[in-house]
Design a protein around this motif. Structure first.
Motif, PDB file in Angstrom:
ATOM      1  N   THR A 107      29.459  25.294  31.517  1.00 37.95           N
ATOM      2  CA  THR A 107      28.023  25.191  31.741  1.00 37.95           C
ATOM      3  C   THR A 107      27.539  26.441  32.465  1.00 37.95           C
ATOM      4  OG1 THR A 107      28.267  22.794  31.996  1.00 37.95           O
ATOM      5  CG2 THR A 107      26.185  23.770  32.719  1.00 37.95           C
ATOM      6  N   ALA A 108      26.544  27.103  31.917  1.00 36.49           N
ATOM      7  CA  ALA A 108      25.960  28.289  32.556  1.00 36.49           C
ATOM      8  C   ALA A 108      24.853  27.840  33.511  1.00 36.49           C
ATOM      9  CB  ALA A 108      25.401  29.234  31.505  1.00 36.49           C
ATOM     10  N   ARG A 109      24.866  28.381  34.707  1.00 40.28           N
ATOM     11  CA  ARG A 109      23.840  28.098  35.704  1.00 40.28           C
ATOM     12  C   ARG A 109      22.831  29.248  35.730  1.00 40.28           C
ATOM     13  NH1 ARG A 109      24.351  22.958  35.900  1.00 40.28           N
ATOM     14  NH2 ARG A 109      26.365  22.256  36.634  1.00 40.28           N
ATOM     15  N   ARG A 110      21.677  29.015  36.322  1.00 37.65           N
ATOM     16  CA  ARG A 110      20.596  30.006  36.285  1.00 37.65           C
ATOM     17  C   ARG A 110      20.892  31.262  37.102  1.00 37.65           C
ATOM     18  NH1 ARG A 110      16.063  27.563  40.321  1.00 37.65           N
ATOM     19  NH2 ARG A 110      17.556  26.821  41.829  1.00 37.65           N
ATOM     20  N   ASN A 111      21.775  31.166  38.089  1.00 42.23           N
ATOM     21  CA  ASN A 111      22.090  32.333  38.911  1.00 42.23           C
ATOM     22  C   ASN A 111      23.224  33.177  38.322  1.00 42.23           C
ATOM     23  OD1 ASN A 111      24.159  30.575  39.374  1.00 42.23           O
ATOM     24  ND2 ASN A 111      23.996  30.582  41.594  1.00 42.23           N
ATOM     25  N   GLY A 112      23.620  32.891  37.092  1.00 40.39           N
ATOM     26  CA  GLY A 112      24.684  33.637  36.438  1.00 40.39           C
ATOM     27  C   GLY A 112      26.061  33.031  36.628  1.00 40.39           C
ATOM     28  N   ARG A 113      26.147  32.035  37.478  1.00 41.72           N
ATOM     29  CA  ARG A 113      27.413  31.358  37.735  1.00 41.72           C
ATOM     30  C   ARG A 113      27.767  30.475  36.534  1.00 41.72           C
ATOM     31  NH1 ARG A 113      30.636  30.514  41.958  1.00 41.72           N
ATOM     32  NH2 ARG A 113      29.325  31.737  43.331  1.00 41.72           N
TER      33      ARG A 113
END
Length: 165
Positions: A107-113
């Motif tokens: 899962t990609a998070r909005r902060n690039g994590r």
């Protein structure tokens, strides 16, 4: 319930530790390369420290790692913490296994994590592994087990090479 709280506290404390770190990435991977390695599902998480549930960050030597490929996971990590059952074979104290039957969710998070959940189906002890990878290649691995307390690892993402395990 206690296990969930322990895992959440471990994730939060490791996220704070990782975000406050001023160390540079010594893995030899650039920011975009670490993300690409994870997306290609061909990387090694090299553990640099362990945090048992009881606390106390401990540094590790570089041979401890989680190797991920499209069809196989090889885990060679130490364990420190409370075990609720003793293994008959003392070599089974750490996390040393191969898995070819596992669920892998990214899962990609909005902060690039990138958050990765790995559930090995062919391992009796390990229930779930949660890997959180930052864009600069630093990562945190939380391992939940059936008969042991959860444990967290901090480390880096490096590229797989053919001469490694």
């Amino acid at each position: 319930m206690f296990l969930r709280i322990a895992v959440i506290l471990s994730v939060i404390s490791t996220a704070i530790f990782t975000s406050c770190s001023t160390a540079s990435n010594t893995s030899g991977t650039s920011n975009s390369e670490a993300v690409n390695l994870v997306k290609q599902r061909s990387y090694i998480f090299q553990a640099q420290s362990i945090t048992p549930q009881g606390g106390g960050l401990r540094p590790l030597t570089p041979e401890y790692e989680l190797t991920v490929s499209k069809d196989t996971i090889h885990c060679f990590l130490p364990y420190m913490g409370r075990s609720f059952t003793a293994p008959m074979d003392p070599r089974q104290i750490g996390l040393d296994f191969n898995s070819t039957n596992f669920e892998y969710q990214e899962t990609a998070r909005r902060n690039g994590r990138i958050e990765i959940t790995i559930i090995p189906k062919d391992n009796r002890e390990v229930r779930q592994m949660n890997l959180s990878v930052s864009p600069d290649g630093f990562a945190m691995l939380n391992v939940g087990m059936l008969n042991k307390q959860p444990v967290a690892f901090n480390g880096i993402i490096i590229r797989r090479t053919t001469d490694r395990r």
